[in-house]
Design an enzyme around this catalytic site. Structure first.
Site, short mmCIF file in Angstrom:
data_model
loop_
_atom_site.label_atom_id
_atom_site.label_comp_id
_atom_site.label_asym_id
_atom_site.label_seq_id
_atom_site.Cartn_x
_atom_site.Cartn_y
_atom_site.Cartn_z
N LYS A 206 0.85 -1.20 0.00
CA LYS A 206 0.00 0.00 0.00
C LYS A 206 0.88 1.25 0.00
O LYS A 206 0.68 2.16 -0.77
CB LYS A 206 -0.92 -0.04 1.22
CG LYS A 206 -1.83 1.17 1.31
CD LYS A 206 -2.83 1.03 2.45
CE LYS A 206 -3.55 2.35 2.68
NZ LYS A 206 -4.54 2.29 3.74
N GLU A 212 10.47 -4.69 4.53
CA GLU A 212 10.55 -6.08 4.10
C GLU A 212 10.28 -6.20 2.60
O GLU A 212 11.00 -6.88 1.86
CB GLU A 212 9.51 -6.94 4.85
CG GLU A 212 9.77 -7.10 6.34
CD GLU A 212 9.10 -6.02 7.18
OE1 GLU A 212 8.83 -4.92 6.66
OE2 GLU A 212 8.86 -6.28 8.38
N GLY A 266 -4.97 -1.78 4.92
CA GLY A 266 -4.13 -2.88 4.46
C GLY A 266 -4.76 -4.24 4.72
O GLY A 266 -4.80 -5.10 3.83
N ARG A 267 -5.28 -4.45 5.93
CA ARG A 267 -5.82 -5.77 6.26
C ARG A 267 -7.24 -5.98 5.72
O ARG A 267 -7.84 -7.01 5.97
CB ARG A 267 -5.75 -6.01 7.77
CG ARG A 267 -6.39 -4.93 8.61
CD ARG A 267 -5.98 -5.05 10.08
NE ARG A 267 -6.48 -3.93 10.87
CZ ARG A 267 -5.85 -2.77 11.01
NH1 ARG A 267 -4.70 -2.57 10.40
NH2 ARG A 267 -6.37 -1.80 11.74
N GLU A 352 -4.73 -6.79 14.75
CA GLU A 352 -4.23 -5.47 14.38
C GLU A 352 -5.37 -4.45 14.45
O GLU A 352 -5.12 -3.26 14.64
CB GLU A 352 -3.61 -5.50 12.97
CG GLU A 352 -2.72 -4.30 12.67
CD GLU A 352 -1.86 -4.47 11.42
OE1 GLU A 352 -0.73 -4.97 11.52
OE2 GLU A 352 -2.33 -4.10 10.34
N HIS A 383 -4.71 -33.05 17.25
CA HIS A 383 -3.55 -33.82 17.70
C HIS A 383 -2.44 -32.91 18.22
O HIS A 383 -1.30 -33.34 18.33
CB HIS A 383 -3.04 -34.70 16.56
CG HIS A 383 -4.07 -35.72 16.14
ND1 HIS A 383 -4.16 -36.96 16.73
CD2 HIS A 383 -5.07 -35.65 15.23
CE1 HIS A 383 -5.17 -37.62 16.18
NE2 HIS A 383 -5.75 -36.85 15.28
N LYS A 504 9.27 -0.83 14.23
CA LYS A 504 9.87 -0.47 12.93
C LYS A 504 10.93 0.62 13.15
O LYS A 504 12.03 0.55 12.59
CB LYS A 504 8.81 0.09 11.98
CG LYS A 504 7.80 -0.92 11.47
CD LYS A 504 6.89 -0.23 10.45
CE LYS A 504 5.65 -1.05 10.15
NZ LYS A 504 4.67 -0.35 9.33
O1 F6P Z 1 2.08 -4.29 9.89
C1 F6P Z 1 1.77 -2.97 9.66
C2 F6P Z 1 1.26 -2.73 8.28
O2 F6P Z 1 1.13 -1.37 8.09
C3 F6P Z 1 -0.06 -3.44 7.97
O3 F6P Z 1 -1.16 -2.76 8.42
C4 F6P Z 1 0.02 -3.58 6.50
O4 F6P Z 1 -0.91 -4.53 6.04
C5 F6P Z 1 1.45 -4.01 6.34
O5 F6P Z 1 2.15 -3.22 7.29
C6 F6P Z 1 2.04 -3.84 4.97
O6 F6P Z 1 2.01 -2.51 4.54
P1 F6P Z 1 2.20 -2.11 3.04
O7 F6P Z 1 1.11 -2.71 2.25
O8 F6P Z 1 2.16 -0.61 3.01
O9 F6P Z 1 3.55 -2.62 2.58
#
Ligand code: F6P
Length: 541
Positions: A206, A212, A266-267, A352, A383, A504
């Protein structure tokens, strides 16, 4: 802001809890033959059995009073109307617009967002058709055989969950991989199995700033360029983001970007272009069916009275357990192997969203909020951790999810799976008494206490006809709205996530130290660990 804990509706529930808490589900069922038909709800092939909950009609009536006290119906209307209910980020929360099939406009800041939604969907359709039919070719002229989604959190969990859930609807000659972890092992092990000439990367973020994802995307790009050259990038990389500038800065053309908007959390984004891997897997038509299933649940949630409202009722029963019984856990147990990632998906959606100790107006909460959610597919969980569910000291309310039919019935397994699904909720609710243990046959007296099951452990059963795109859309929307309803009752903003920021920031501060920069001040433990890591790190050759 009203403190829900200080309302008459809350007090009435607290008093009522004293009456209900000592009662056993065995008695609630034996005293009331009409319990099952009265405590079940159905919508479009999604059947919800609430009867194995520690509730009476009076409990549900009082819980609905609580929802009215918290203004749930009015706030639901505000969400659907595009009001900026995400106050801390000054944004609407309009994932419902992404699956709006009504033909009605949805306004944000005086602008109808539906033409924008339709335009992106149309571009996604054309792109997916091209890739799936082989018209879209890699730089060396070969069709795409593997799709790698690079994203994390909401830009990973929804797509990976849905692609796995709907695997039988995907073409067998297109493989899907998901790389999320900044641990290079994730990308390394994925790339090992791939041919760059037939691989398509989707960089999904987003913000297009997430550490990452940016790291994985840069490394994947370097891998591709080393094998096929710089000119190959546009045939092998597409981006999904709200940040067009960030995408351009990464070196990707606008034509290869699928956009979405800040009013998509995002979620809550799998319905947007973030769902590109899902559409590539199941095709545009079935993706539309998934949206239609979610829309059906949206319309139900928006219009059904609280008495018949599936998401609201699930939410209220959850509140009953968290706040009045004081049970802080919740298990989600799909009896459907293809929903293996559903609990992980829901962990982000729920934890979240509702893992907050500050209310929307900045004041501290005065009651417990979101539960610790976990789960594994049945029967594997049976199990592993079910021992604790049956005889452990904590009571863990659980959702059991199953489909009456398997999309790929195999070797007579499905009735076995369903028998386990049904047996577990029966065992959890009714347990086994001393008398039943003794009556079952000779048992050494010293073993009797071990063979007793207390029961009275509540469950919801969610039964689908089959796990198809429409049903998955309904199921996910059911939980989204459950989570939102709980957030409204607790007075928290379910659409922000400030709690992930501190880690972060600190990681960004520590990274230069690990790369040989000057030591920064930390607590003794963190400084000691940094020294230990540095002492053990292999020196570069
Ligand atoms: O974990 C925090 C967060 O902001 C989530 O809400 C989001 O889904 C994720 O990081 C990834 O963010 P982005 O889509 O901006 O890379």
């Amino acid at each position: 802001m009203k403190d829900i804990v200080r309302t008459p509706a809350w007090a009435a529930l607290a008093a009522h809890h004293r009456d209900v808490a000592p009662r056993h589900l065995r008695d609630l069922f034996s005293e009331d033959p009409g319990r099952f038909p009265r405590l079940t709800l159905e919508l479009d092939g999604l059947f919800l059995d609430l009867s194995k909950n520690r509730v009476t009609d009076e409990t549900l009536r009082l819980l609905r009073d609580l929802a009215r006290e918290a203004n749930v119906p009015a706030i639901v209307a505000r969400m659907f109307a595009g009001e900026k209910i995400n106050l801390t980020e000054d944004r609407a929360a309009l994932h419902t617009a992404l699956r709006n099939r009504s033909g009605n406009p949805v306004m944000v800041d005086g602008h109808d967002v539906m033409p924008d939604v339709e335009a992106v969907l149309k571009r996604m359709d054309a792109f997916c058709d091209a890739v799936r039919s082989g018209t879209w070719r890699g730089a060396s002229g070969q069709p795409i055989r593997a799709v790698v989604n690079i994203g994390i959190g909401g830009s990973d969990l929804g797509p990976v969950m849905a692609v796995q859930a709907l695997a039988p609807f995907a073409p067998p000659d297109l493989a899907f991989h998901f790389v999320s972890n900044v641990d290079g092992a994730h990308l390394h092990d994925t790339l090992l199995r791939l041919d760059p000439a037939t691989t398509l990367f989707i960089v999904a973020s987003k913000t297009f700033t997430t550490q990452e994802t940016m790291a994985n995307a840069a490394t994947a790009r370097a891998w591709l360029v080393a094998k096929l050259g710089e000119d190959a990038v546009p045939r092998h990389f597409v981006a999904v983001s709200t940040n067009a500038k960030g995408v351009a800065a990464f070196g990707m053309a606008e034509a290869n970007m699928f956009g979405f908007w800040d009013w998509v959390g995002g979620r809550y984004s799998l319905w947007s272009a973030i769902g590109l891997p899902i559409m590539l897997a199941i095709g545009p038509e079935r993706f539309g069916e998934m949206l239609a299933g979610a829309h059906a649940m949206d319309e139900h949630f928006r219009t059904a009275p609280l008495e018949q409202n599936l998401p609201a009722t699930l939410a209220l029963i959850g509140v009953w357990y968290v706040n009045f019984f004081g049970w802080p856990h919740h298990a989600v147990l799909p009896y459907e192997q293809r929903l293996a990632r559903f609990p992980a998906y829901l962990q982000q959606a729920d934890m979240e969203s509702n893992g907050k100790c500050v209310r929307a107006d900045g004041t501290p909460v005065t009651c417990a909020t979101g539960p610790v959610l976990f789960g594994e597919p049945g029967t594997n969980g049976q199990h592993a951790f079910y021992q604790l569910l049956h005889q452990g000291t904590p009571v863990v309310p659980a959702d059991f999810i199953a489909a009456a039919n398997s999309v790929t019935e195999t070797g007579g397994h499905h009735p076995m799976l369903l028998a386990n699904f049904l047996a577990q909720t029966e065992a959890l609710a009714f347990g086994r008494t001393i008398i039943e243990v003794v009556e079952e046959g000779p048992v050494p007296p010293r073993l009797v206490p071990h063979k007793v099951f207390p029961g009275n452990r509540p469950t919801n059963s969610i039964l689908l006809r089959r796990l198809d795109p429409y049903a998955l859309g309904m199921l996910v929307a059911l939980y989204e709205h459950k989570i939102f309803t709980q957030g409204v009752i607790w007075g928290i903003n379910s659409f922000d996530q400030w709690g992930v920021e501190l880690g972060k920031t600190l990681a960004n501060r520590i990274l230069p130290e690990l790369l040989g920069g000057a030591a920064q001040p930390h607590d003794a433990s963190t400084s000691g660990l940094i020294r230990q890591v540095m002492a053990w790190r292999d020196k570069p050759a």
